[in-house]
Design a protein around this motif. Structure first.
Motif: not given
Ligand code: SF4
Length: 271
Positions: A158-165, A196-215
């Protein structure tokens, strides 16, 4: 062999809520008696759920796979079909998905896990549409679904940030993320089984972002493709470090590699 007293002192520290090093964890993994490990874990559980520690609960959940079409081609996966493999690939339409939700409710289910491949056409809009339709029809159903890999994929499509997604699919009805896609987070085994998956660090970064956003989310680990014990411990350490910052992981679910019908063909990675 480690002295029994040394093992017990590490277990006592862990049971009291202290932190143990990867080296100590490896010693426990190798040498600690199962019952001593279980007693330490139970002490933490009783403290965490003080007042309700005598209660164990369960839910009825249905896993709804919406497509097996996937561009990520993980080597351990027996589920996916490459986009060009039209004989094997399939997608479920919204009516079929809603019918499965209705069956879940009829059977007393309270939660669905919406899981599928990284379809090359499915961006944020696809998930918004489906989560909204599910919540409109079945507001009582909890949608515990997807994971960091799907977020990374849909944001790119979708061409958006993970925060927006994350924000948009949460507003559309997603209640919490499943820990899908963690596989093995350390670089060597991850590249061996899911290059072809994102790195482990990136996986955790996205999860941390989700937690920070209340998910909130759960977390997982795929075991048995030839990873070392030290790599399993490193996987746990990586998750624990995020958990210490956010507290957003509600559960840890380890599961075992099934050797049939995938590229690894029962072979394990070279270690
Ligand atoms: S991303 Fe998921 S569906 Fe796709 S190949 Fe990997 S494990 Fe299979």
């Amino acid at each position: 062999m480690t002295e029994k007293a040394d093992l017990q002192s590490v277990l006592d520290r862990a049971a009291a809520g202290g932190r143990i090093t990867p080296e100590e964890a490896l010693v426990l993994y190798r040498d600690a008696p199962l019952h001593a490990l279980g007693a330490a874990a139970d002490a933490v559980r009783r403290r965490t759920y003080a007042g309700t520690e005598h209660i164990a609960t369960y839910i009825i959940e249905r896993n709804i796979n919406y497509t097996n079409v996937c561009v990520t081609a993980c080597k351990f996966c027996a589920f996916y079909a490459a986009p060009k493999d039209t004989d094997k690939g399939w997608t479920r339409d919204l009516d079929d998905i809603l019918r499965r939700c209705a069956e879940t409710v009829e059977l007393g289910g309270t939660q669905i896990m919406f899981q599928g491949g990284h379809h090359p056409d499915y961006g944020v809009e696809y998930y918004e549409k489906h989560f909204k339709a599910i919540k409109d029809a079945f507001p009582q159903l909890v949608i515990h679904s997807l994971g960091a890999s799907e977020v990374e994929h849909m944001a790119r499509i979708s061409g958006v940030s993970v925060e927006e997604a994350i924000t948009r699919i949460h507003e559309a009805g997603l209640d919490s993320f499943a820990g899908a896609g963690a596989e093995l987070l350390p670089e060597r085994p991850r590249k061996a089984i899911a290059p072809l998956k994102e790195s482990g660090e990136r996986w955790l970064e996205i999860m941390e972002t989700a937690h920070t956003l209340g998910v909130e989310s759960t977390s997982t680990m795929l075991m048995g493709t030839g990873e070392t014990n030290a790599e399993r411990i490193e996987h746990l350490r990586m998750i624990r470090d995020v958990q210490d910052r956010t507290g957003g992981f509600r559960a840890f679910i380890p599961y075992t590699y099934q050797p049939e019908n995938n590229h690894l063909k029962g072979r394990t990675q070279a270690t």
